[in-house]
Design a protein around this motif. Structure first.
Motif, PDB file in Angstrom:
ATOM      1  N   HIS A  31       4.026   5.556   0.901  1.00 52.97           N
ATOM      2  CA  HIS A  31       3.060   6.522   0.175  1.00 52.97           C
ATOM      3  C   HIS A  31       2.780   5.893  -1.174  1.00 52.97           C
ATOM      4  O   HIS A  31       3.654   5.324  -1.921  1.00 52.97           O
ATOM      5  CB  HIS A  31       3.820   8.086  -0.086  1.00 52.97           C
ATOM      6  N   LYS A  32       1.402   5.815  -1.619  1.00 54.12           N
ATOM      7  CA  LYS A  32       0.892   5.465  -2.986  1.00 54.12           C
ATOM      8  C   LYS A  32       0.492   6.560  -3.522  1.00 54.12           C
ATOM      9  O   LYS A  32      -0.226   7.515  -3.331  1.00 54.12           O
ATOM     10  CB  LYS A  32      -0.244   4.634  -2.580  1.00 54.12           C
ATOM     11  N   GLY A  33       1.326   6.694  -4.847  1.00 52.64           N
ATOM     12  CA  GLY A  33       1.007   7.767  -5.507  1.00 52.64           C
ATOM     13  C   GLY A  33       1.675   7.623  -7.269  1.00 52.64           C
ATOM     14  O   GLY A  33       1.284   8.694  -7.889  1.00 52.64           O
ATOM     15  N   LEU A  34       1.835   6.412  -7.457  1.00 51.83           N
ATOM     16  CA  LEU A  34       2.326   6.099  -8.806  1.00 51.83           C
ATOM     17  C   LEU A  34       1.351   5.599  -9.757  1.00 51.83           C
ATOM     18  O   LEU A  34       0.549   4.552  -9.534  1.00 51.83           O
ATOM     19  CB  LEU A  34       3.555   5.161  -8.655  1.00 51.83           C
ATOM     20  N   ASN A  35       1.135   6.202 -11.071  1.00 47.71           N
ATOM     21  CA  ASN A  35       0.199   5.636 -11.640  1.00 47.71           C
ATOM     22  C   ASN A  35       1.110   4.888 -12.940  1.00 47.71           C
ATOM     23  O   ASN A  35       1.972   4.635 -12.884  1.00 47.71           O
ATOM     24  CB  ASN A  35      -0.677   6.879 -12.585  1.00 47.71           C
ATOM     25  N   ALA A  36       0.161   4.400 -14.061  1.00 47.02           N
ATOM     26  CA  ALA A  36       0.785   3.620 -15.130  1.00 47.02           C
ATOM     27  C   ALA A  36       1.938   4.226 -15.859  1.00 47.02           C
ATOM     28  O   ALA A  36       3.038   3.656 -16.047  1.00 47.02           O
ATOM     29  CB  ALA A  36      -0.373   3.088 -15.874  1.00 47.02           C
ATOM     30  N   PHE A  37       1.726   5.563 -15.901  1.00 51.90           N
ATOM     31  CA  PHE A  37       2.819   6.468 -16.832  1.00 51.90           C
ATOM     32  C   PHE A  37       4.058   6.538 -15.955  1.00 51.90           C
ATOM     33  O   PHE A  37       5.143   6.259 -16.192  1.00 51.90           O
ATOM     34  CB  PHE A  37       2.381   7.597 -17.214  1.00 51.90           C
ATOM     35  N   HIS A  38       3.842   6.738 -14.695  1.00 54.02           N
ATOM     36  CA  HIS A  38       5.130   6.741 -13.871  1.00 54.02           C
ATOM     37  C   HIS A  38       5.786   5.434 -13.599  1.00 54.02           C
ATOM     38  O   HIS A  38       6.913   5.265 -13.805  1.00 54.02           O
ATOM     39  CB  HIS A  38       4.779   6.755 -12.362  1.00 54.02           C
ATOM     40  N   LEU A  39       4.892   4.210 -13.784  1.00 54.25           N
ATOM     41  CA  LEU A  39       5.524   3.067 -13.560  1.00 54.25           C
ATOM     42  C   LEU A  39       6.227   2.428 -14.909  1.00 54.25           C
ATOM     43  O   LEU A  39       7.206   1.909 -14.911  1.00 54.25           O
ATOM     44  CB  LEU A  39       4.540   1.657 -13.134  1.00 54.25           C
ATOM     45  N   TRP A  40       5.548   3.006 -16.186  1.00 59.91           N
ATOM     46  CA  TRP A  40       6.310   2.885 -17.425  1.00 59.91           C
ATOM     47  C   TRP A  40       7.513   3.612 -17.504  1.00 59.91           C
ATOM     48  O   TRP A  40       8.717   2.915 -17.845  1.00 59.91           O
ATOM     49  CB  TRP A  40       5.657   3.355 -18.634  1.00 59.91           C
ATOM     50  N   GLY A  41       7.698   4.593 -17.007  1.00 61.66           N
ATOM     51  CA  GLY A  41       8.870   5.438 -16.742  1.00 61.66           C
ATOM     52  C   GLY A  41       9.799   4.702 -15.924  1.00 61.66           C
ATOM     53  O   GLY A  41      11.190   4.655 -16.122  1.00 61.66           O
ATOM     54  N   ILE A  42       9.461   4.308 -14.661  1.00 60.06           N
ATOM     55  CA  ILE A  42      10.629   3.513 -13.848  1.00 60.06           C
ATOM     56  C   ILE A  42      10.991   2.269 -14.510  1.00 60.06           C
ATOM     57  O   ILE A  42      11.936   1.748 -14.540  1.00 60.06           O
ATOM     58  CB  ILE A  42       9.917   2.956 -12.771  1.00 60.06           C
ATOM     59  N   ALA A  43       9.795   1.380 -15.399  1.00 62.59           N
ATOM     60  CA  ALA A  43      10.315   0.201 -15.910  1.00 62.59           C
ATOM     61  C   ALA A  43      11.395   0.394 -17.077  1.00 62.59           C
ATOM     62  O   ALA A  43      12.547  -0.049 -17.037  1.00 62.59           O
ATOM     63  CB  ALA A  43       9.213  -0.311 -16.487  1.00 62.59           C
ATOM     64  N   VAL A  44      11.199   1.567 -17.974  1.00 59.63           N
ATOM     65  CA  VAL A  44      12.319   1.860 -19.058  1.00 59.63           C
ATOM     66  C   VAL A  44      13.362   2.707 -18.380  1.00 59.63           C
ATOM     67  O   VAL A  44      14.456   2.271 -18.791  1.00 59.63           O
ATOM     68  CB  VAL A  44      11.445   2.636 -19.942  1.00 59.63           C
ATOM     69  N   GLY A  45      13.332   3.436 -17.619  1.00 62.66           N
ATOM     70  CA  GLY A  45      14.180   4.080 -16.844  1.00 62.66           C
ATOM     71  C   GLY A  45      15.000   3.175 -16.159  1.00 62.66           C
ATOM     72  O   GLY A  45      16.470   3.518 -16.281  1.00 62.66           O
TER      73      GLY A  45
END
Length: 458
Positions: free
Chosen positions: A9-23
């Motif tokens: 499923h495609k549902g991730l925006n840039a803010f989500h991805l920043w959260g994943i990168a840092v998280g």
């Protein structure tokens, strides 16, 4: 070609991805890195960390070109397979898998250690098991829910690190940080270079797994725009936090007390504000968010790597099944969890080359990461040569100097790891050889064209 209806499923925006990168990485600021002080001292480890940070910045700016040009869940596996064929893809894929499967048990044990500060009667291993069960379930329920949760806990974790620095700042003194700062200094007082090399895996722990955003590429909205934003802001955020936490923790008291602990930040704060302070209790509770963010994010990463390898035929195809309702790789999520839980209950029963199991699995994860970095950077150079027409929405700055610097640094780090961790390297090498031999000849011709397997809808 797979579509959104039968793929992830495609549902991730840039803010989500920043959260994943840092998280994915932020637990590295909470624990693990302080073992580097035992090897190199504060000053030696500071130099090691500066070199590793420079490598990561150069690597991420280069890696982003690959992620945006080939936005697939396999990440490094997909890039290396395209550049070097099935064997290259297999090496990169299994190295990434070792990195992402071995990191979560160390983080889960740290979660248990943090909870044990608050609840001394709680067995840290049982708490770690509970963490696996909760966050595997959350990952299975849906990527957008999982990523939103990841973003929430990452923001709290970043805020908590800033609070930690603020609370211990009044006690900071450079003389504390520099005292006995060269571990193993010789009789002339010169720094022990060997200790700085031995500390490399713990400096890498500050940044380990940021590349996991690549494994969410198939689930990102407009990955060619959102992934560069997430990667670049993420690596700069993590660099600032790493140096801030290390320097303030080391300068707040006797750093030697913290050098072999799974919970250095609560212990550093305890020395400043006392055991009964509300600040300490707040750090323990909110500090868990940093560990949870990385733990949860890396579960997401290993499940996508297992899924991608199985989809291409490098692992049993049953591991590529997607949940019929949530469109998440649920079997892959559970499979990686079984390995992690087994590692948790082996802690204190197993030591490797005189290291605790936690330190050993950190080192094992770093071996996997460095092989993956080398393969990814080599893929960047090869694809520039053999596929000059490949669409590259983002091009690595300072090419070829920056990726070459990152590749040389990764090679130096790898050699140092081999020299100082020969037993763990031998285990890593055996695992890689067995994986490559088992997977040889099983891959399908084109991993992108392989349809994922879904369980039948009831």
């Amino acid at each position: 070609m797979q579509t959104e209806t039968n793929g992830l499923h495609k549902g991730l925006n840039a803010f989500h991805l920043w959260g994943i990168a840092v998280g994915l990485v932020i637990s590295g600021e909470y624990f693990g890195w302080s073992y580097g002080w035992a090897s190199a001292g504060t000053l030696g480890f500071l130099i090691t960390t500066m070199a590793v940070a420079a490598m990561y910045v150069a690597f991420i700016f280069s890696f982003t070109e690959l992620t945006t040009a080939i936005p697939q869940a396999g990440g490094p596996f997909a890039y290396s397979r395209r550049a070097f064929g099935p064997v290259g893809g297999c090496i990169a894929g299994y190295a990434t898998l070792i990195e992402f499967v071995f990191a979560p048990p160390a983080i889960a044990l740290a979660i248990g250690a943090y909870l044990n500060v608050q609840f001394p009667g709680l067995d840290p291993k049982h708490a770690a098991l509970g963490a696996y069960l909760v966050f595997m379930t959350l990952n299975i329920v849906g990527v957008q829910i999982a990523a939103t949760f990841e973003l929430f806990v990452t923001i709290l974790a970043v805020a908590e690190l800033l609070v930690f620095m603020g609370v211990v700042a009044p006690a900071f003194a450079w003389s504390n940080f520099a005292a006995n700062g060269w571990a193993g200094a010789d009789r002339f007082g010169l720094p022990a270079i060997g200790g700085m090399f031995a500390a490399i895996p713990f400096a890498i722990w500050f940044f380990l797994a940021i590349e996991g955003v690549a494994m969410a590429a198939e689930e990102a909205k407009d990955p060619r725009r959102t992934i560069p934003i997430a990667y670049i802001t993420g690596v700069l955020t993590l660099t600032a936090l790493a140096f801030g936490v290390m320097i303030f923790a080391g300068g707040a008291g006797d750093w030697r007390i913290l050098s072999n602990l799974n919970d250095p930040l609560p212990q550093a704060m305890k020395g400043v504000v006392g055991e009964s302070s509300g600040w300490l209790h707040m750090l323990v509770w909110l500090g868990l968010f940093g560990l949870v963010a990385s733990f949860h994010g890396i579960i997401m990463g290993y499940s996508r790597q297992i899924y991608a390898l199985a989809r291409a035929g490098f692992l049993p195809r049953g591991l590529a099944r997607l949940h019929p309702r949530f469109r998440t790789p649920h079997i892959a999520t559970l499979a990686g969890g079984v390995v992690g839980i087994a590692a948790i209950y082996s802690d204190n029963l197993v030591t490797l080359a005189g290291q605790s199991l936690t330190a050993s699995i950190v080192t094992m994860a770093v071996f996997g990461a460095l092989v993956m970095y080398g393969m990814s950077l080599a893929s960047l150079f090869r694809l520039r040569r053999i596929e000059p027409g490949l669409a590259r929405p983002y091009r690595a700055p300072l090419y070829p100097a920056a990726p070459a610097f990152a590749l040389v640094m990764a090679a130096i780090c790898f050699v140092a790891l081999v020299v100082y961790n020969p037993v763990i390297f031998a285990i890593f090498l055996v695992l890689m050889l067995l994986a490559v031999l088992a997977a040889k000849g099983l891959a399908t011709p084109d991993p992108v064209a392989v349809q994922p397997i879904s369980d039948p809808v009831p």
